[in-house]
Design an enzyme around this catalytic site. Structure first.
Site, PDB file in Angstrom:
ATOM      1  N   ARG A  47       0.827  -1.056   0.012  1.00  0.00           N
ATOM      2  CA  ARG A  47       0.109  -0.025   0.016  1.00  0.00           C
ATOM      3  C   ARG A  47       0.974   1.354  -0.025  1.00  0.00           C
ATOM      4  O   ARG A  47       0.467   2.341  -0.286  1.00  0.00           O
ATOM      5  CB  ARG A  47      -1.046  -0.210   1.076  1.00  0.00           C
ATOM      6  CG  ARG A  47      -1.886   1.299   1.099  1.00  0.00           C
ATOM      7  CD  ARG A  47      -3.413   0.833   1.890  1.00  0.00           C
ATOM      8  NE  ARG A  47      -3.327  -0.088   3.089  1.00  0.00           N
ATOM      9  CZ  ARG A  47      -2.801   0.298   4.222  1.00  0.00           C
ATOM     10  NH1 ARG A  47      -2.356   1.362   4.390  1.00  0.00           N
ATOM     11  NH2 ARG A  47      -2.982  -0.645   5.142  1.00  0.00           N
ATOM     12  N   TYR A  98     -14.955  19.867 -14.485  1.00  0.00           N
ATOM     13  CA  TYR A  98     -15.357  18.347 -14.361  1.00  0.00           C
ATOM     14  C   TYR A  98     -16.351  18.273 -13.276  1.00  0.00           C
ATOM     15  O   TYR A  98     -16.389  18.455 -11.976  1.00  0.00           O
ATOM     16  CB  TYR A  98     -14.370  17.581 -14.218  1.00  0.00           C
ATOM     17  CG  TYR A  98     -14.642  16.163 -13.919  1.00  0.00           C
ATOM     18  CD1 TYR A  98     -14.972  15.399 -15.296  1.00  0.00           C
ATOM     19  CD2 TYR A  98     -14.518  15.349 -12.963  1.00  0.00           C
ATOM     20  CE1 TYR A  98     -15.541  14.022 -15.164  1.00  0.00           C
ATOM     21  CE2 TYR A  98     -14.710  14.097 -12.964  1.00  0.00           C
ATOM     22  CZ  TYR A  98     -15.334  13.460 -13.872  1.00  0.00           C
ATOM     23  OH  TYR A  98     -15.797  12.167 -13.913  1.00  0.00           O
ATOM     24  N   ASP A 169      -6.306  20.828 -12.666  1.00  0.00           N
ATOM     25  CA  ASP A 169      -6.515  19.609 -13.338  1.00  0.00           C
ATOM     26  C   ASP A 169      -6.113  19.807 -14.851  1.00  0.00           C
ATOM     27  O   ASP A 169      -6.665  20.578 -15.521  1.00  0.00           O
ATOM     28  CB  ASP A 169      -7.995  19.372 -13.285  1.00  0.00           C
ATOM     29  CG  ASP A 169      -8.447  18.215 -13.948  1.00  0.00           C
ATOM     30  OD1 ASP A 169      -7.707  17.501 -14.747  1.00  0.00           O
ATOM     31  OD2 ASP A 169      -9.444  17.653 -13.475  1.00  0.00           O
ATOM     32  N   LYS A 194      -7.811   9.398 -19.170  1.00  0.00           N
ATOM     33  CA  LYS A 194      -7.996  10.065 -20.316  1.00  0.00           C
ATOM     34  C   LYS A 194      -6.654   9.850 -21.376  1.00  0.00           C
ATOM     35  O   LYS A 194      -6.278   9.079 -21.961  1.00  0.00           O
ATOM     36  CB  LYS A 194      -8.327  11.453 -20.413  1.00  0.00           C
ATOM     37  CG  LYS A 194      -9.418  11.458 -19.044  1.00  0.00           C
ATOM     38  CD  LYS A 194     -10.718  11.001 -19.467  1.00  0.00           C
ATOM     39  CE  LYS A 194     -11.885  10.784 -18.483  1.00  0.00           C
ATOM     40  NZ  LYS A 194     -12.288  11.883 -17.399  1.00  0.00           N
TER      41      LYS A 194
HETATM   42  C1  PLP Z   1     -12.532  12.054 -16.407  1.00  0.00           C
HETATM   43  C2  PLP Z   1     -12.066  13.503 -15.599  1.00  0.00           C
HETATM   44  C3  PLP Z   1     -11.779  13.371 -14.270  1.00  0.00           C
HETATM   45  C4  PLP Z   1     -12.143  12.182 -13.380  1.00  0.00           C
HETATM   46  O1  PLP Z   1     -11.398  11.143 -13.683  1.00  0.00           O
HETATM   47  P1  PLP Z   1     -11.452   9.628 -13.409  1.00  0.00           P
HETATM   48  O2  PLP Z   1     -10.373   8.924 -14.034  1.00  0.00           O
HETATM   49  O3  PLP Z   1     -12.821   9.093 -14.172  1.00  0.00           O
HETATM   50  O4  PLP Z   1     -11.783   9.398 -11.762  1.00  0.00           O
HETATM   51  C5  PLP Z   1     -11.065  14.487 -13.609  1.00  0.00           C
HETATM   52  N1  PLP Z   1     -11.084  15.567 -14.330  1.00  0.00           N
HETATM   53  C6  PLP Z   1     -11.351  15.570 -15.642  1.00  0.00           C
HETATM   54  C7  PLP Z   1     -11.021  16.940 -16.252  1.00  0.00           C
HETATM   55  C8  PLP Z   1     -11.838  14.604 -16.285  1.00  0.00           C
HETATM   56  O5  PLP Z   1     -12.129  14.794 -17.707  1.00  0.00           O
END
Ligand code: PLP
Length: 354
Positions: A47, A98, A169, A194
């Protein structure tokens, strides 16, 4: 490969995170499947550390200009980063971010954990004014799904001078299009799911910082809350990241061309494209029904949520109940993949014309 910041991102994406170069060594890092380790080494238990995480983190950290921590998903990394907000603190964020991040902050606000101030990220003066007395700045640029672009250098500089912790982000940009840490951000988070992983076959997240104290706090959060990624998933993400530069180049070129053509399409009322990146938002003529018809008619594009994969996806964003009402009901978000641009165009054109 020893890291060399003189090398271009493409070279570092391919070469970093590999086992030490010696006769007989594997070229690719192992999927390290062990929950525990012989005592008195650098890692005791699975972990708190894993060789496959380290390989992935070395590559992403180098590209972002900090040290990375892999998490089980983008939301796990986002939750860890948001936990840096002091009890009762104020978080400044764009009105459209998001929806998972937005919902998490809303629920924490309802529980009295923190307060939020939502701003228009394109209005730099308003964002800077909102930072007075705030504790944390949460930024996305471009925003999801409205694709608003904020002046990141100016906003991050203001946050720094006002002592506001800034978190960006960077999912839509990847470190190839923006490196927020170099602009003054304290923490960068990613949905690795992504563009970084890039094949719509794995969920993973990451937080990156160049600040040792913040790194320790985020690392402790990961250990304590247990939001750890699986070694298999991390390995898949690392493998995907090796081709990020090639995929992103094609996706961005396709997106720029499609955005240009969509702007002249008789069945399109509005196109949002920031001029970079691989995500476009359009509003077909005819509103929500027309958007839903496009989702039904496409044959190359897949009607699915998410973005950043090799395959082109589209969806009407307001199909999600959590999406704010200020996002137009007809808004169709396109994530442009690496297929042939003429095939993508023909498919979209026939779906729009009906
Ligand atoms: C998809 C997304 C997230 C969330 O990510 P997960 O891997 O689905 O938990 C956060 N920020 C943005 C900009 C996203 O497109």
């Amino acid at each position: 490969m020893a890291d060399d910041t003189a090398h271009s991102p493409a070279t570092r994406l391919v070469g970093l995170g590999r086992p030490a170069r010696q006769p007989g060594a594997p070229v690719s890092p192992p999927v390290e499947l062990s929950s525990t380790f012989v005592a008195d080494g650098p890692v005791n238990y699975g972990r708190s550390g894993n060789a496959t995480w380290t390989a992935f983190e070395d590559v992403l950290g180098a590209l972002e200009g900090g040290r990375a921590l892999a998490f089980a998903s983008g939301m796990a990394a986002i939750s860890a980063a948001m936990s840096l907000t002091p009890q009762g603190g104020t978080v400044v964020l764009p009105e459209h971010v998001y929806n998972g991040s937005s919902s998490l902050l809303t629920s924490q606000e309802e529980q009295g954990r923190l307060r939020t101030r939502r701003v228009d990220p394109t209005d730099t003066a308003a964002v800077v004014a909102a930072l007075d007395g705030a504790d944390v700045l949460w930024m996305e640029s471009p925003t999801n799904p409205m694709l608003e672009v904020g002046d990141l250098p100016a906003i991050l500089t203001a946050a720094r001078s006002k002592g506001v912790l800034s978190i960006v982000d960077n999912t839509f940009n990847t470190p190839l299009l923006a490196q927020p840490l170099s602009l003054g951000a304290d923490v960068v988070v990613h949905s690795v799911t992504k563009f970084l992983a890039g094949h719509s076959d794995v969920l993973l997240g990451a937080a990156v910082t160049a600040n040792d104290e913040l790194y320790e706090r985020l690392s402790l959060h990961r250990v304590m809350y247990g939001a750890i990624p699986g070694p298999h998933e991390t390995w898949l993400a690392l493998r995907g990241m090796r081709t990020l530069h090639v995929r992103l180049e094609r996706s961005c070129a396709n997106a720029a061309e499609l955005a240009r053509r969509l702007a002249d399409h008789p069945q399109v009322a509005d196109v949002r494209y920031p001029g970079f990146g691989a995500v476009i938002a359009v509003e077909p003529v005819g509103g929500r029904a027309a958007t839903e018809a496009v989702e039904q008619r496409v044959r190359v594009w897949l009607p699915a949520t998410s973005l950043g994969g090799v395959e082109s996806l589209l969806e009407r964003r307001r199909r999600h109940p959590g999406e704010p009402e200020t996002v137009p009901d007809a808004l169709l978000r396109l994530s442009v993949g690496i297929e042939d641009v003429e095939d993508l165009w023909r498919d979209l054109d026939q779906a729009l014309r009906g």
